[in-house]
Design a protein around this motif. Structure first.
Motif, PDB file in Angstrom:
ATOM      1  N   LEU A 168       1.011  -1.198  -0.132  1.00 61.64           N
ATOM      2  CA  LEU A 168      -0.006  -0.039  -0.059  1.00 61.64           C
ATOM      3  C   LEU A 168       0.972   1.254  -0.068  1.00 61.64           C
ATOM      4  CD1 LEU A 168      -2.985  -1.107   2.299  1.00 61.64           C
ATOM      5  CD2 LEU A 168      -2.860  -1.091  -0.288  1.00 61.64           C
ATOM      6  N   ASP A 169       2.233   1.165  -0.146  1.00 63.65           N
ATOM      7  CA  ASP A 169       3.156   2.273  -0.317  1.00 63.65           C
ATOM      8  C   ASP A 169       3.279   2.430  -1.927  1.00 63.65           C
ATOM      9  OD1 ASP A 169       4.251  -0.335  -0.628  1.00 63.65           O
ATOM     10  OD2 ASP A 169       6.319   0.581  -0.194  1.00 63.65           O
ATOM     11  N   ARG A 170       2.592   1.394  -2.545  1.00 62.23           N
ATOM     12  CA  ARG A 170       3.002   1.695  -3.987  1.00 62.23           C
ATOM     13  C   ARG A 170       1.579   2.129  -4.694  1.00 62.23           C
ATOM     14  NH1 ARG A 170       6.636  -0.338  -8.010  1.00 62.23           N
ATOM     15  NH2 ARG A 170       5.561  -0.825 -10.351  1.00 62.23           N
ATOM     16  N   TYR A 171       0.461   1.397  -4.210  1.00 66.93           N
ATOM     17  CA  TYR A 171      -0.994   1.373  -4.690  1.00 66.93           C
ATOM     18  C   TYR A 171      -1.645   2.552  -3.728  1.00 66.93           C
ATOM     19  CZ  TYR A 171       0.544  -2.559  -7.339  1.00 66.93           C
ATOM     20  OH  TYR A 171       1.103  -3.084  -8.333  1.00 66.93           O
ATOM     21  N   ASN A 172      -2.805   3.380  -4.263  1.00 70.73           N
ATOM     22  CA  ASN A 172      -3.559   4.249  -3.538  1.00 70.73           C
ATOM     23  C   ASN A 172      -4.408   3.786  -2.838  1.00 70.73           C
ATOM     24  OD1 ASN A 172      -2.131   6.523  -4.760  1.00 70.73           O
ATOM     25  ND2 ASN A 172      -3.561   6.192  -6.645  1.00 70.73           N
ATOM     26  N   GLY A 308       8.886  -6.454  12.392  1.00 68.84           N
ATOM     27  CA  GLY A 308       9.260  -5.168  12.117  1.00 68.84           C
ATOM     28  C   GLY A 308      10.190  -5.147  10.698  1.00 68.84           C
ATOM     29  N   GLY A 309      10.463  -3.975  10.225  1.00 71.58           N
ATOM     30  CA  GLY A 309      11.043  -3.864   9.042  1.00 71.58           C
ATOM     31  C   GLY A 309      10.837  -2.418   8.301  1.00 71.58           C
ATOM     32  N   SER A 310      10.849  -2.439   7.114  1.00 67.89           N
ATOM     33  CA  SER A 310      10.587  -1.051   6.349  1.00 67.89           C
ATOM     34  C   SER A 310       8.942  -0.997   6.349  1.00 67.89           C
ATOM     35  CB  SER A 310      11.094  -1.230   5.097  1.00 67.89           C
ATOM     36  OG  SER A 310      11.121  -2.322   4.266  1.00 67.89           O
ATOM     37  N   VAL A 328       2.849 -14.617  23.329  1.00 65.05           N
ATOM     38  CA  VAL A 328       3.257 -14.167  24.568  1.00 65.05           C
ATOM     39  C   VAL A 328       3.756 -12.739  24.456  1.00 65.05           C
ATOM     40  CG1 VAL A 328       4.922 -14.624  26.509  1.00 65.05           C
ATOM     41  CG2 VAL A 328       3.999 -16.450  25.392  1.00 65.05           C
ATOM     42  N   ALA A 329       4.537 -12.296  23.467  1.00 63.65           N
ATOM     43  CA  ALA A 329       5.287 -10.960  23.256  1.00 63.65           C
ATOM     44  C   ALA A 329       5.565 -10.845  21.965  1.00 63.65           C
ATOM     45  CB  ALA A 329       6.368 -10.812  24.407  1.00 63.65           C
ATOM     46  N   ILE A 330       5.548  -9.696  21.677  1.00 60.66           N
ATOM     47  CA  ILE A 330       6.197  -9.058  20.201  1.00 60.66           C
ATOM     48  C   ILE A 330       7.430  -8.370  20.630  1.00 60.66           C
ATOM     49  CG2 ILE A 330       5.727  -7.705  18.276  1.00 60.66           C
ATOM     50  CD1 ILE A 330       2.992  -8.697  18.213  1.00 60.66           C
ATOM     51  N   TYR A 331       8.640  -8.509  19.722  1.00 61.02           N
ATOM     52  CA  TYR A 331       9.815  -7.818  20.073  1.00 61.02           C
ATOM     53  C   TYR A 331       9.830  -7.075  18.764  1.00 61.02           C
ATOM     54  CZ  TYR A 331      10.210 -11.577  23.264  1.00 61.02           C
ATOM     55  OH  TYR A 331       9.849 -12.623  24.437  1.00 61.02           O
ATOM     56  N   ALA A 332       9.714  -5.900  18.680  1.00 68.89           N
ATOM     57  CA  ALA A 332       9.640  -4.975  17.336  1.00 68.89           C
ATOM     58  C   ALA A 332      11.101  -4.332  17.033  1.00 68.89           C
ATOM     59  CB  ALA A 332       8.635  -4.105  17.493  1.00 68.89           C
ATOM     60  N   ILE A 333      11.301  -4.413  15.661  1.00 68.91           N
ATOM     61  CA  ILE A 333      12.535  -3.903  15.374  1.00 68.91           C
ATOM     62  C   ILE A 333      12.378  -3.074  13.986  1.00 68.91           C
ATOM     63  CG2 ILE A 333      14.062  -5.735  16.141  1.00 68.91           C
ATOM     64  CD1 ILE A 333      14.168  -7.172  13.473  1.00 68.91           C
ATOM     65  N   GLY A 334      13.379  -2.370  13.609  1.00 67.09           N
ATOM     66  CA  GLY A 334      13.303  -1.785  12.297  1.00 67.09           C
ATOM     67  C   GLY A 334      12.413  -0.395  12.287  1.00 67.09           C
ATOM     68  N   ASP A 335      12.252   0.047  10.963  1.00 74.46           N
ATOM     69  CA  ASP A 335      11.495   1.228  10.794  1.00 74.46           C
ATOM     70  C   ASP A 335      10.175   1.142  11.351  1.00 74.46           C
ATOM     71  OD1 ASP A 335      13.680   2.179   9.710  1.00 74.46           O
ATOM     72  OD2 ASP A 335      13.066   2.161   7.562  1.00 74.46           O
ATOM     73  N   CYS A 336       9.519   0.095  11.255  1.00 76.05           N
ATOM     74  CA  CYS A 336       8.105  -0.045  11.572  1.00 76.05           C
ATOM     75  C   CYS A 336       7.768  -0.326  13.211  1.00 76.05           C
ATOM     76  CB  CYS A 336       7.498  -1.082  10.874  1.00 76.05           C
ATOM     77  SG  CYS A 336       6.845  -0.395   9.346  1.00 76.05           S
ATOM     78  N   ALA A 337       8.930  -0.476  14.122  1.00 74.54           N
ATOM     79  CA  ALA A 337       8.875  -0.801  15.325  1.00 74.54           C
ATOM     80  C   ALA A 337       8.074  -0.175  16.194  1.00 74.54           C
ATOM     81  CB  ALA A 337      10.401  -1.011  15.938  1.00 74.54           C
ATOM     82  N   LYS A 338       7.990   1.453  16.212  1.00 69.64           N
ATOM     83  CA  LYS A 338       7.021   2.189  16.830  1.00 69.64           C
ATOM     84  C   LYS A 338       5.794   2.032  16.622  1.00 69.64           C
ATOM     85  CE  LYS A 338       6.695   4.927  20.351  1.00 69.64           C
ATOM     86  NZ  LYS A 338       6.975   4.665  21.717  1.00 69.64           N
ATOM     87  N   CYS A 379       6.763  -7.104   7.578  1.00 69.77           N
ATOM     88  CA  CYS A 379       7.311  -6.123   6.635  1.00 69.77           C
ATOM     89  C   CYS A 379       8.517  -6.742   5.813  1.00 69.77           C
ATOM     90  CB  CYS A 379       7.980  -5.058   7.906  1.00 69.77           C
ATOM     91  SG  CYS A 379       6.831  -4.754   9.024  1.00 69.77           S
ATOM     92  N   PRO A 380       8.634  -5.704   4.901  1.00 73.95           N
ATOM     93  CA  PRO A 380       9.774  -5.912   3.779  1.00 73.95           C
ATOM     94  C   PRO A 380      10.955  -5.695   4.734  1.00 73.95           C
ATOM     95  CG  PRO A 380       8.221  -4.420   2.960  1.00 73.95           C
ATOM     96  CD  PRO A 380       7.789  -4.517   4.392  1.00 73.95           C
ATOM     97  N   SER A 381      12.289  -6.022   4.323  1.00 70.08           N
ATOM     98  CA  SER A 381      13.342  -6.049   4.921  1.00 70.08           C
ATOM     99  C   SER A 381      14.491  -5.094   4.707  1.00 70.08           C
ATOM    100  CB  SER A 381      14.009  -7.445   4.521  1.00 70.08           C
ATOM    101  OG  SER A 381      14.489  -7.367   3.172  1.00 70.08           O
ATOM    102  N   TYR A 382      13.988  -4.087   3.789  1.00 76.09           N
ATOM    103  CA  TYR A 382      15.093  -3.238   3.153  1.00 76.09           C
ATOM    104  C   TYR A 382      15.622  -2.067   4.061  1.00 76.09           C
ATOM    105  CZ  TYR A 382      13.299  -5.629  -0.890  1.00 76.09           C
ATOM    106  OH  TYR A 382      13.112  -6.613  -1.528  1.00 76.09           O
ATOM    107  N   ASP A 383      15.087  -1.932   5.407  1.00 76.78           N
ATOM    108  CA  ASP A 383      15.580  -0.937   5.944  1.00 76.78           C
ATOM    109  C   ASP A 383      16.912  -1.399   6.802  1.00 76.78           C
ATOM    110  OD1 ASP A 383      14.306  -3.031   7.569  1.00 76.78           O
ATOM    111  OD2 ASP A 383      13.590  -1.755   9.103  1.00 76.78           O
ATOM    112  N   GLN A 384      17.096  -2.701   7.038  1.00 74.47           N
ATOM    113  CA  GLN A 384      18.142  -3.092   7.740  1.00 74.47           C
ATOM    114  C   GLN A 384      19.131  -4.268   6.864  1.00 74.47           C
ATOM    115  OE1 GLN A 384      16.619  -4.209  11.548  1.00 74.47           O
ATOM    116  NE2 GLN A 384      17.265  -2.182  12.643  1.00 74.47           N
ATOM    117  N   PHE A 385      18.295  -5.026   5.923  1.00 75.11           N
ATOM    118  CA  PHE A 385      18.884  -6.014   5.225  1.00 75.11           C
ATOM    119  C   PHE A 385      18.591  -5.849   3.663  1.00 75.11           C
ATOM    120  CE2 PHE A 385      16.827  -7.352   9.273  1.00 75.11           C
ATOM    121  CZ  PHE A 385      18.033  -7.820   9.872  1.00 75.11           C
ATOM    122  N   ASP A 386      19.512  -6.803   2.788  1.00 69.14           N
ATOM    123  CA  ASP A 386      19.533  -6.707   1.583  1.00 69.14           C
ATOM    124  C   ASP A 386      17.949  -7.212   1.015  1.00 69.14           C
ATOM    125  OD1 ASP A 386      22.097  -5.709   1.444  1.00 69.14           O
ATOM    126  OD2 ASP A 386      22.847  -7.769   1.378  1.00 69.14           O
TER     127      ASP A 386
END
Length: 409
Positions: A168-172, A308-310, A328-338, A379-386
């Motif tokens: 949905l970052d590409r499509y309206n 998490g991710g981009s 039990v819990a979620i461990y959030a990383i990357g651009d989408c963590a917050k 999420c996609p991986s491009y914030d921290q990975f190839d």
């Protein structure tokens, strides 16, 4: 007079298109907006053919110039598939698209039919012409990006596994994304099949050209599944679709033997380690909401999910139902963590971590015997990975590092 072509995008698809066109006598100009700051309108007007790589967004200024001024422009999928259709008229082409599950289905159909899988599965369509051994059947995995520029009627059958919110970052809107997927129906040959979910068909039937094709509902195929209790390494839906594609050419014995000898692709609900009775599962390919929900439902044990991710515009509040799935819990990383934390923290504990290594270690420390630590990013991986493969491999490295440290004590 020498023919000229322009290729926009120098990734895997663009490079394959370049090699193909040069083999057919074209003088090829390469443009990549990451390195080139200008594109001459005169150049665009002068070429006989322009090829746009699927990863180039439609709002890209170079893309817009090509749409406006090129005599003829296509995507790499159209370039490859239309030429396969011309050169190998007897080759059967089965197309697969969908938000989730398409790669596993494609690779199983490749295994089942002794076919060749091309496209989004990793091998560009234009590489087909370099292969020494041609196949009677091609399995074409297609993303919505590739379908945007596909026009020719080249498919004997087309499968839409499902359509759920994604990209949905590409499509309206979701409807715009869905219609990009559904455009696959326009590329089916007369007498061909379209296989999709009944719900999708009923919602978008006015957008589907049904003339000259058979529409088959996945829901009806699932009713023929041998048993509700039966498990399949490719999932019940893919099993039912593959049975339909195989038809009467395979007995149940041969089909099930093919199923047993199929190796599922990596990074898709891949259980790869067990440490102090805590199981680790790599689902790095999960890049949308539906994939995370599927993973959570597929694992019966209590789960610690690393996410998490981009950002591609997804609504993570749709994951609130994870409370019913033993998370039990979620461990959030990357651009989408917050964003993930804000969407879910009222119902599910969400903690932010700087990177995958920290999140993996924290999940292992909190996990109890028989729990599962699941990497299902959503999420996609491009914030921290190839790419998702890189992310999955780093996750495995993190686990192996923990394993070494635990055994060295």
């Amino acid at each position: 007079m020498e023919k000229k072509a322009l290729i926009l995008g120098l990734g895997i698809s663009g490079t394959a298109a370049k090699d193909f066109l040069e083999s057919r006598g074209y003088l090829v100009y390469l443009i990549d907006n990451k390195h080139d700051k200008h594109l001459s309108i005169d150049l665009v007007k002068s070429v006989d053919l322009a090829v746009v790589s699927p990863g180039v967004p439609r709002e890209n200024s170079f893309y817009k110039l090509i749409c406006k001024y090129a005599k003829n422009f296509v995507g790499e999928a159209e370039l490859g598939l239309s030429n396969i259709s011309k050169d190998d008229k007897d080759t059967r082409v089965i197309a697969v698209t969908g938000t989730n599950g398409k790669t596993t289905l494609c690779l199983f159909l490749e295994h089942l039919l002794s076919a060749k899988a091309l496209g989004n599965v990793g091998i560009p369509f234009t590489r087909y012409f370099e292969m020494q051994e041609r196949r009677e059947t091609i399995i074409a995995e297609l993303s919505s990006f590739q379908l945007e520029t596909l026009r020719s009627k080249v498919f004997d059958a087309a499968i839409i596994t499902n359509i759920t919110p994604d990209h949905l970052d590409r499509y309206n809107s979701f409807d715009e994304y869905a219609r990009a997927k559904l455009s696959i129906a326009d590329c089916i040959k007369k007498g061909g099949k379209l296989i999709l979910q009944r719900e999708v068909f009923l919602k978008y039937k006015n957008d589907i050209d049904q003339r000259g094709i058979d529409v088959i509902y996945i829901d009806d195929l699932m009713h023929e599944f041998p048993s509700d209790d039966m498990e399949s390494p490719i999932g019940k839906q893919s099993y039912a679709i593959a049975k339909e594609i195989a038809g009467e050419a395979f007995s149940s014995v041969v089909f099930d033997k093919k199923l047993r000898t199929f190796k599922k692709p990596l990074h898709r609900l891949e259980s790869f380690a067990n440490l102090k009775e805590v199981r680790f599962v790599d689902d790095s390919k999960a890049t949308n909401i539906e994939s995370v929900l599927f993973a959570a439902k597929s694992i019966l044990a209590k789960k610690h999910i690393i996410m998490g991710g981009s950002d591609k515009g997804l609504d993570f509040s749709q994951l609130l139902s994870l409370t019913k799935e033993g998370v039990v819990a979620i461990y959030a990383i990357g651009d989408c963590a917050k964003k993930i934390q804000l969407a879910l923290q009222e119902k599910i504990p969400v903690t932010l971590y700087r990177n995958l290594e920290e999140a993996t270690l924290a999940a292992f420390k909190l996990a109890k015997p028989n729990d599962v630590v699941l990497l299902s990013p959503g999420c996609p991986s491009y914030d921290q990975f190839d790419n998702f493969e890189h992310r999955g491999n780093v996750f495995k490295q993190c686990v192996h590092k923990i394993q070494k440290e635990e055994f060295s004590r």
